[in-house]
Scaffold this active site. Structure first.
Site, PDB file in Angstrom:
ATOM      1  CE  LYS A 124       6.101  31.953   3.611  1.00 40.49           C
ATOM      2  NZ  LYS A 124       4.969  31.029   3.863  1.00 40.49           N
ATOM      3  NE  ARG A 138       9.113  26.469   3.867  1.00 42.57           N
ATOM      4  CZ  ARG A 138       8.637  27.138   2.825  1.00 42.57           C
ATOM      5  NH1 ARG A 138       9.394  27.987   2.186  1.00 42.57           N
ATOM      6  NH2 ARG A 138       7.402  26.940   2.428  1.00 42.57           N
ATOM      7  NE  ARG A 188      -0.762  28.597  -3.415  1.00 37.37           N
ATOM      8  CZ  ARG A 188       0.283  28.754  -2.600  1.00 37.37           C
ATOM      9  NH1 ARG A 188       0.648  29.962  -2.185  1.00 37.37           N
ATOM     10  NH2 ARG A 188       0.955  27.695  -2.173  1.00 37.37           N
ATOM     11  NE  ARG A 244       3.049  25.924  -4.825  1.00 36.14           N
ATOM     12  CZ  ARG A 244       3.645  26.625  -3.865  1.00 36.14           C
ATOM     13  NH1 ARG A 244       3.677  27.946  -3.926  1.00 36.14           N
ATOM     14  NH2 ARG A 244       4.206  26.026  -2.835  1.00 36.14           N
ATOM     15  NE  ARG A 259       3.312  23.493   1.023  1.00 38.49           N
ATOM     16  CZ  ARG A 259       2.565  24.302   0.264  1.00 38.49           C
ATOM     17  NH1 ARG A 259       1.503  23.851  -0.362  1.00 38.49           N
ATOM     18  NH2 ARG A 259       2.904  25.549   0.143  1.00 38.49           N
TER      19      ARG A 259
END
Ligand code: AMP
Length: 216
Positions: free
Chosen positions: A13, A88, A124, A157, A168
């Site tokens: 996204k 969300r 990531r 992160r 998540r």
């Protein structure tokens, strides 16, 4: 125009939202980025959100909606904007409809298999200084741990750790996946295959936008 990027964490996204933002000139509004900034600055919102974010949960609808309301009322959003990571929940979807009623909209759902998502999130690396995003295998920086764009130190992160990623994804399935039905009922839902490289996914989005009479 309002473009809403739906899709699981790690579906692309942010990356695709940024590419479409450059093409359209519409600002990308990422609630994740707004919240991380609030946490860094230690604002009251940041203090309320920090622990929930670390655990991979969802921050209160009211808090996030207030951030979005402020941001999309800014003059640069008048001609259009891109929502990334918001809504969300169905309550948030209803809220944005109430805040900015009647704006033409497309909800683009980036569909990506769970295996790719875990691989993408765990690899990531982000630059806290300028927001650039890398991946240890898919898009490594030129020098390990250093941002190509600004020379800042890359970090993982804290919510990209494997346990938090699993949480998540659970929260996504439970609270966010039902948005598909919400936008299908509005007639604005469009699914896009989010697998593969960002350039390929972008080409699919560009084809969709052309078909919708809104070429990028
Ligand atoms: P993201 O960068 O979009 O993956 O968001 C990072 C984290 O910020 C999420 O795991 C949530 O804890 C929080 N967050 C971001 N957007 C929202 C939202 N729309 N509603 C609730 N929590 C959010």
């Amino acid at each position: 125009m309002r473009l809403i990027f739906l899709g699981a964490p790690g579906s692309g996204k942010g990356t695709l939202g940024e590419m479409v933002s450059r093409a359209t000139g519409f600002p990308r509004v990422s609630t994740g980025d707004l919240l991380r900034k609030a946490v860094r600055e230690g604002t009251p919102t940041g203090r309320k959100a920090e622990a929930v974010m670390k655990a991979g949960g969802l921050v209160d609808d009211a808090i996030v909606t207030e951030l979005v309301r402020d941001r999309i009322s800014a003059p640069d959003c008048l001609g259009g904007y891109i929502l990334d990571g918001y809504p969300r929940t169905v309550a948030q979807a209803r809220a944005v409809d109430a805040i900015d009623t009647g704006r033409p909209e497309l909800a683009i759902d980036l569909t990506v298999g769970e295996e790719s998502i875990v691989e993408r999130l765990c690899g990531r690396r982000v630059c806290p200084a300028c927001g650039a995003v890398f991946h240890v295998n898919r898009k490594p920086p030129q020098a390990a741990g250093v941002c190509d764009a600004c020379g800042g130190e890359l970090i993982q992160r804290s919510d990209d750790a494997p346990d938090t990623v699993r949480e998540r994804l659970r929260v996504y399935r439970e609270a966010t996946a039902p948005l598909e039905d919400y936008y299908r009922a509005k007639g604005t839902y469009r699914a896009i295959d989010g697998e593969g490289y960002a350039e390929d996914v972008y080409a699919r989005i560009a084809a969709l936008m052309t078909k919708e009479g809104r070429p990028l």
